[in-house]
Motif scaffolding. Structure first.
Motif, PDB file in Angstrom:
ATOM      1  N   THR A   1      -1.252  -1.457  -4.340  1.00  0.00           N
ATOM      2  CA  THR A   1      -2.264  -2.155  -4.331  1.00  0.00           C
ATOM      3  C   THR A   1      -3.535  -1.718  -5.059  1.00  0.00           C
ATOM      4  OG1 THR A   1      -2.834  -0.773  -2.444  1.00  0.00           O
ATOM      5  CG2 THR A   1      -2.111  -2.851  -1.938  1.00  0.00           C
ATOM      6  N   GLN A   2      -4.406  -2.842  -5.694  1.00  0.00           N
ATOM      7  CA  GLN A   2      -5.534  -2.412  -6.176  1.00  0.00           C
ATOM      8  C   GLN A   2      -6.530  -2.441  -5.480  1.00  0.00           C
ATOM      9  OE1 GLN A   2      -5.887  -3.352  -9.757  1.00  0.00           O
ATOM     10  NE2 GLN A   2      -3.445  -3.472  -9.862  1.00  0.00           N
ATOM     11  N   LYS A   3      -7.469  -1.503  -5.850  1.00  0.00           N
ATOM     12  CA  LYS A   3      -8.839  -1.091  -4.988  1.00  0.00           C
ATOM     13  C   LYS A   3      -9.744  -2.405  -4.802  1.00  0.00           C
ATOM     14  CE  LYS A   3     -10.336   2.985  -6.220  1.00  0.00           C
ATOM     15  NZ  LYS A   3     -11.404   4.001  -6.668  1.00  0.00           N
ATOM     16  N   PHE A   4     -10.103  -2.946  -3.947  1.00  0.00           N
ATOM     17  CA  PHE A   4     -10.961  -3.836  -3.674  1.00  0.00           C
ATOM     18  C   PHE A   4     -12.729  -3.298  -3.501  1.00  0.00           C
ATOM     19  CE2 PHE A   4     -13.339  -7.003  -0.636  1.00  0.00           C
ATOM     20  CZ  PHE A   4     -14.049  -7.443  -1.737  1.00  0.00           C
ATOM     21  N   GLY A   5     -13.460  -3.065  -4.449  1.00  0.00           N
ATOM     22  CA  GLY A   5     -14.781  -2.615  -4.632  1.00  0.00           C
ATOM     23  C   GLY A   5     -14.455  -1.105  -5.524  1.00  0.00           C
ATOM     24  N   ALA A   6     -15.645  -0.397  -5.606  1.00  0.00           N
ATOM     25  CA  ALA A   6     -15.580   0.897  -6.318  1.00  0.00           C
ATOM     26  C   ALA A   6     -15.567   2.185  -5.643  1.00  0.00           C
ATOM     27  CB  ALA A   6     -16.763   0.779  -7.075  1.00  0.00           C
TER      28      ALA A   6
ATOM     29  N   ASN B   1       0.693  -1.206   0.146  1.00  0.00           N
ATOM     30  CA  ASN B   1      -0.091   0.157  -0.013  1.00  0.00           C
ATOM     31  C   ASN B   1       0.786   1.428  -0.146  1.00  0.00           C
ATOM     32  OD1 ASN B   1      -2.246   1.652   0.562  1.00  0.00           O
ATOM     33  ND2 ASN B   1      -1.430   1.815   2.472  1.00  0.00           N
TER      34      ASN B   1
END
Lengths: 426, 426
Positions: free
Chosen positions: A421-426, A416
C-alpha cells in the motif's frame, strides 16, 4: 510475498438441528484450517453489508475491493467476461437463451429442447447488423449464451425480452426509466449517479430500439438456418429465438493491480467468478478437471495455484461445490467437500506466505439459498497480529482480532500485509 | 468535563520475533495504561479505513472527526499552518526548500548547504509581486519554509518544481490535469468531486503560470541578495532558488468547536500535527523542551496540558518520538519512550475526567514505515461502559467494548461522553 485467498462459495452456514446445532464447517474435521486460525487473525465479514444477501458476482466484486453498489449493473457483463468475451467499458451485456417460438410468435420451449452445439447459430447471430451497435455473441453451456452490444452511448437500463413463461410471446424490450425523473430516485449510485436523467433515458430508448431490431432479425436468421430446418424435420424444437435478460453495462473497473499493486491470478471453474476476476484485470487460468461441482479436482487446482506463484504474488482460489451442496440441502456432501478442501491446504502452508480462507456468502443447507449472514475469515502469515482463536468456524472467529469488517476492506487489508500500500498523506 | 486525547505517533506495531512475538506496547511496562484500560472501554481504530496506510496529517484529520478523503488535498497547508501562517480557505500552500542553482540554471545543492537564518530572504520573497495572487512565505527549520499563494480561483492541482535530483534544472510547474477529462477518474473525492473539470483545469493553468512567474522573480531577487553575495564570497552555496512541492489548497474545515461543541487545545511539537489542529480551529500551545523526538520533555508537556484545562475542556496531547523510534527500527527506544509516556499518565488520572489513549497509525519497527494495520484505543472515565480488557495492547483491546471503529468516529464518541452532542431528530 506469496498471498493466497481461498474463497469457498457459500461455505458459511447456520446451526443445523440434525448436526447438534453445529454448522457443517464447525462439525467438519478441518485440522489445517484450525491450524491456520490458531496461527492467524480471525473475524467475520459482511461481504456487502450486514444483512444484505450477496450474489456470487457482487460478493466477489466486494472481496476484490470494489463497492458493488458503485460498479454492479447486472449479471450480464460478468457472465460474458467469464465466457471469454473481451469486454470494453461501455459494452452492454446480457444473458441469453436459445428458445423456440411457434408461427404465432408464442414461446413453446424456453430452452429449445435443451439444445447444445449452438456454435453455428452463434456465427449467424454475429453477422446481423443493426444501426448504432456491433453484435457479439458466444455460446456457453447448452442452450445458453452471452450477448454483447458494443457502441457509443448505450444503456443497460432496459427490460428483458424473456417473459420466463411458456405460451407467452417474447416481451418487447423497453427503457426502464419513465419519461419524467421520479422525485425520489432509488439507488442513485446504481442507476447512474451524476449522469443526467434525460441522457440516461435517451440512451435506454436507443438501446431498446436496437435490441428489438436485433431480436426480429435474429428470429429471421435463426428460423431459416439449416440447423433449425434440420431440427424441425426431426421434430425437435427449433432454436429460433434469442431471449435476453440480466442486462448490464460493463463497469469501468480500475484493475486491482492499479488500485492495490497486486498482480493476481484467478483459479476457478465458475464462469461468473472468472468473469469478475477478468474484469478486475486478473489473469484467469482454466484448470482441466475443475468442474464447479462437489466432484471437482481440487488437487489439479492446487497444482495450478502453486504454479501461478512462480510469476505472481496473489492468487484467488475459488471452490464452487460448497455452494452447490448447500443449494441441494445436502449437509453431508458439504461437510465432505469442506474436509477435502482442508486436506489440500497442507500443500499451501509451507509454500505460501499469507493464506486467507473465507466464503463469499452464507448458504444455509436449511434454506438452500444465499442469505445475508456474515462469513468467517482467517488470515494467517508472519506479519499478522495472531489472536486467541483456536479453530475455524462461523462462531469461533467472532472473538478474533479482525472484528467485523466489510468485504471491500479485505483486499486493502491483504495489500497492507503484503507491503503493497501507498501512504495516503504525509 | 476535562477530556484528554493522547495520541502516541506510530505507537502501534506488529509482533516482533525478537520480543517473543510481542509488540513494543505489549512488552513495555505500562501500569497506568493498563489501569486505564481496566477502568475503561477499549477497541481498535482504522484511522482512515481498514488496510489504508495513513500519514500523520490524514490520520490526525480523521481523529479530529474529518473525512480525509473529503478534505485532504496535500501536505502543504498543514505544514504552513504548523509554521504559524494564518491561512484562509482557498489559499494554496507548498512546502519549500531554499536550493542552489548555478549560472546554467542547474541545481547544485537542493538544500543550499543546509543554510539556516533565512529570515532576510523570506522578507525579500514576500515583496515579490505577481499578477493574480499574493505571496506569503515563512522560514521554518534550516533550509525549509512554507510558501502560500493567496488569491481568487487558485488550484493545488499543479506539479512540483523540485526535481528531487542534483544536476537537473528546477522543473517548470504545470497543471496536473490533462486538457481532456480522463475516462477513468482516479480518486474523484480527493481531486475535486463535483466541481467541473474544465473550471478545475483553468484554475490549475492560471496557478502554474503564477508560480512560474514567481519562481523566476524569486531567483532574480535571491541571487543578488546581499546575504547570498556574501555566501558566494565565502564559497558557500547561495540560497538562490526556492523549490516548491506538496502543494495543497487550504480546505474549508468547520472548526471542531462548531461541529462537536468542543473547545480544544493542541499540545504538540510536530509542525504537521500543529497545523492540522490549527486548521481545525484549535488553540496550539508551544512547549519549550518539546522536541518531537524521543528526548522530548514530557513533564513540560504534561504541565501545559494541566494548565490548558483551566479554561478549556478538551486537550490533544501528541507525542512524536514513538514514531521516530519506529522509523529507526529501534524497538528498545520505542519501549523506553512508551514507558516514559506511561509514567506521566499518573499526573492525569486524578485531574482529568475522561482520558483516551491511542495512536495515529501503526509503524512497525520491522517495517520502519507506516502501515495500514489498526491501532488500539482506550477510553477511561466515569461515563463509559467499562469492559473486561485488563491491559492495553494491540491485541488485548480487540475483545473490548468499542469493537472496531473508524478514526473519524472517535471525536463524536468523545463529544457524546462529554455530553456535548446535539440530538439528531426528535
Amino acid at each position: 510475498m506469496k498471498t493466497l485467498l481461498i474463497i469457498c462459495d457459500g461455505m458459511a452456514d447456520r446451526p443445523v438441528p440434525e448436526l447438534a446445532n453445529k454448522t457443517p464447517l464447525e462439525i467438519a474435521n478441518t485440522p489445517n484450517m484450525d491450524w491456520l486460525a490458531k496461527h492467524g487473525v480471525c473475524g467475520i465479514i459482511d461481504t456487502i453489508a450486514p444483512g444484505i444477501t450477496p450474489g456470487s458476482d457482487t460478493a466477489h466484486l466486494a472481496l476484490l475491493g470494489y463497492d458493488p453498489y458503485e460498479v454492479y449493473t447486472g449479471r450480464g457483463p460478468f457472465e460474458a467476461a467469464g465466457a471469454g468475451i473481451d469486454l470494453k467499458g461501455g459494452d452492454v451485456a446480457f444473458r441469453a437463451n436459445f428458445a423456440t417460438v411457434d408461427d404465432s410468435g408464442a414461446i413453446t420451449d424456453r430452452r429449445a429442447g435443451r439444445i447444445s452445439g449452438t456454435e453455428p447459430l452463434a456465427e449467424e447471430l454475429q453477422k446481423i447488423s443493426v444501426k448504432g451497435a456491433k453484435i457479439i455473441f458466444k455460446s456457453t453451456t447448452g442452450h445458453r449464451g452471452a450477448f454483447v452490444l458494443r457502441g457509443e452511448g448505450l444503456s443497460h437500463e432496459v427490460s428483458d425480452s424473456d417473459p420466463h413463461e411458456v405460451g407467452k410471446k417474447p416481451l418487447r424490450i423497453a427503457p426502464l426509466l419513465q419519461e419524467q425523473q421520479p422525485t425520489l430516485p432509488v439507488y442513485p449510485l446504481i442507476t447512474g449517479g451524476i449522469r443526467k436523467y434525460v441522457v440516461r433515458r435517451n440512451r435506454a430508448v436507443k438501446t431498446a430500439k436496437i435490441l428489438n431490431e436485433f431480436s426480429k432479425k435474429a428470429y429471421d436468421a435463426l428460423d431459416k438456418h439449416p440447423l433449425n430446418v434440420e431440427r424441425k424435420k426431426n421434430n425437435l424444437p427449433a432454436a429460433n429465438y434469442l431471449l435476453l435478460r440480466g442486462g448490464g453495462i460493463v463497469p469501468h473497473l480500475t484493475p486491482i493491480k492499479e488500485r492495490f499493486g497486486v498482480d493476481g491470478t484467478c483459479v476457478a471453474a465458475a464462469a461468473l467468478v472468472k468473469g469478475v476476476c477478468r474484469l478486475a484485470g486478473m489473469r484467469v487460468v482454466d484448470v482441466p478437471g475443475a468442474t464447479g461441482s462437489v466432484n471437482t479436482d481440487l488437487h489439479a487446482k492446487a497444482k495450478v495455484v502453486l504454479k501461478s506463484f512462480e510469476d505472481q504474488d496473489f492468487v484467488l482460489l475459488h471452490v464452487k461445490g460448497t455452494d452447490e451442496a448447500s443449494h441441494d440441502g445436502n449437509a453431508r456432501a458439504k461437510i465432505e467437500l469442506i474436509e477435502k478442501i482442508d486436506a489440500i491446504l497442507s500443500q499451501f502452508i509451507d509454500e505460501v506466505d499469507l493464506i486467507t480462507v473465507t466464503a463469499d456468502h452464507t448458504t444455509p443447507v436449511s434454506v438452500k439459498d444465499h442469505t445475508g449472514d456474515p462469513v468467517p475469515v482467517l488470515i494467517s502469515g508472519d506479519s499478522v497480529r495472531v489472536d486467541d482463536v483456536q479453530e475455524f468456524g462461523e462462531r469461533s472467529v467472532t472473538e478474533g482480532g479482525l472484528g467485523r469488517i466489510r468485504g471491500k476492506d479485505l483486499l486493502p487489508i491483504l495489500a497492507n500485509l503484503m507491503g503493497k500500500t501507498q501512504k495516503f498523506g504525509a
